[in-house]
Design a protein around this motif. Structure first.
Motif, PDB file in Angstrom:
ATOM      1  N   PHE A   1       0.818  -1.207   0.000  1.00  0.00           N
ATOM      2  CA  PHE A   1       0.000   0.000   0.000  1.00  0.00           C
ATOM      3  C   PHE A   1       0.854   1.259   0.000  1.00  0.00           C
ATOM      4  CE2 PHE A   1      -2.227  -3.295   2.506  1.00  0.00           C
ATOM      5  CZ  PHE A   1      -3.171  -3.619   1.553  1.00  0.00           C
ATOM      6  N   GLU A   2       1.954   1.215   0.739  1.00  0.00           N
ATOM      7  CA  GLU A   2       2.812   2.381   0.865  1.00  0.00           C
ATOM      8  C   GLU A   2       3.443   2.763  -0.469  1.00  0.00           C
ATOM      9  OE1 GLU A   2       3.143  -0.469   2.709  1.00  0.00           O
ATOM     10  OE2 GLU A   2       2.269   0.209   4.585  1.00  0.00           O
ATOM     11  N   ALA A   3       3.552   1.824  -1.404  1.00  0.00           N
ATOM     12  CA  ALA A   3       4.197   2.074  -2.685  1.00  0.00           C
ATOM     13  C   ALA A   3       3.239   2.662  -3.724  1.00  0.00           C
ATOM     14  CB  ALA A   3       4.806   0.778  -3.220  1.00  0.00           C
ATOM     15  N   LEU A   4       1.952   2.655  -3.452  1.00  0.00           N
ATOM     16  CA  LEU A   4       0.995   3.184  -4.414  1.00  0.00           C
ATOM     17  C   LEU A   4       1.109   4.709  -4.463  1.00  0.00           C
ATOM     18  CD1 LEU A   4      -2.054   0.898  -3.608  1.00  0.00           C
ATOM     19  CD2 LEU A   4      -0.555   0.782  -5.607  1.00  0.00           C
ATOM     20  N   PRO A   5       1.088   5.293  -5.659  1.00  0.00           N
ATOM     21  CA  PRO A   5       1.389   6.719  -5.788  1.00  0.00           C
ATOM     22  C   PRO A   5       0.305   7.675  -5.299  1.00  0.00           C
ATOM     23  CG  PRO A   5       0.910   5.769  -7.938  1.00  0.00           C
ATOM     24  CD  PRO A   5       0.956   4.628  -6.947  1.00  0.00           C
TER      25      PRO A   5
END
Length: 142
Positions: free
Chosen positions: A4-8
């Motif tokens: 989730f943290e990698a989603l822009p």
């Protein structure tokens, strides 16, 4: 599983844990999807709104006494939407056990899981580090 943290794209909504939170969370989801350029008639939109509504409803029904606020976190990438509903109640439900419909009909989490899995999505419960709250995260492909 999507990180989730990698989603822009990220958006956070914090609301009082009261019945009107469901409508506000649903309207915010519609706004977020519009900002992302998602067609409101995309086949994932209706189920995503229902899933989110069920999760916020569960927070209102079961966590309000321990959690005066509920937070909805939205994250999205080019091919998926993820959202988490966070409250400060310590109980962590078994999502995949909820996928079994009991006599008398499906409960809220059974509906969430049926829709999520039917769309090829994932669901996970993440406990807070202090053990006094949790987030239920849903990821749906677009």
């Amino acid at each position: 599983m999507t990180q989730f943290e990698a989603l822009p794209y990220r958006h956070v909504l914090t609301v009082p844990t009261v019945p009107t939170a469901v409508r506000l969370a649903r309207e915010t989801t519609e706004d977020v999807l519009t900002e992302l350029g998602v067609n409101p008639r995309h086949p994932t939109v209706g189920p995503a709104l229902l899933i989110l509504s069920e999760l916020v409803t569960n927070a209102v029904r079961h966590a309000a006494a321990a959690s005066p606020q509920t937070t909805v976190i939205y994250a999205a990438g080019e091919d998926c939407l993820a959202f988490g509903v966070h409250d400060r109640h310590p109980y962590q439900p078994s999502l995949y056990g909820a996928a079994t419909v009991t006599e008398g009909g499906a409960g809220g989490l059974a509906t969430v899981m049926e829709l999520t899995l039917g769309l090829g999505g994932t669901a996970v419960v993440r406990g807070d580090a202090d053990g006094k709250g949790k987030s239920i995260w849903i990821t749906l492909p677009f």
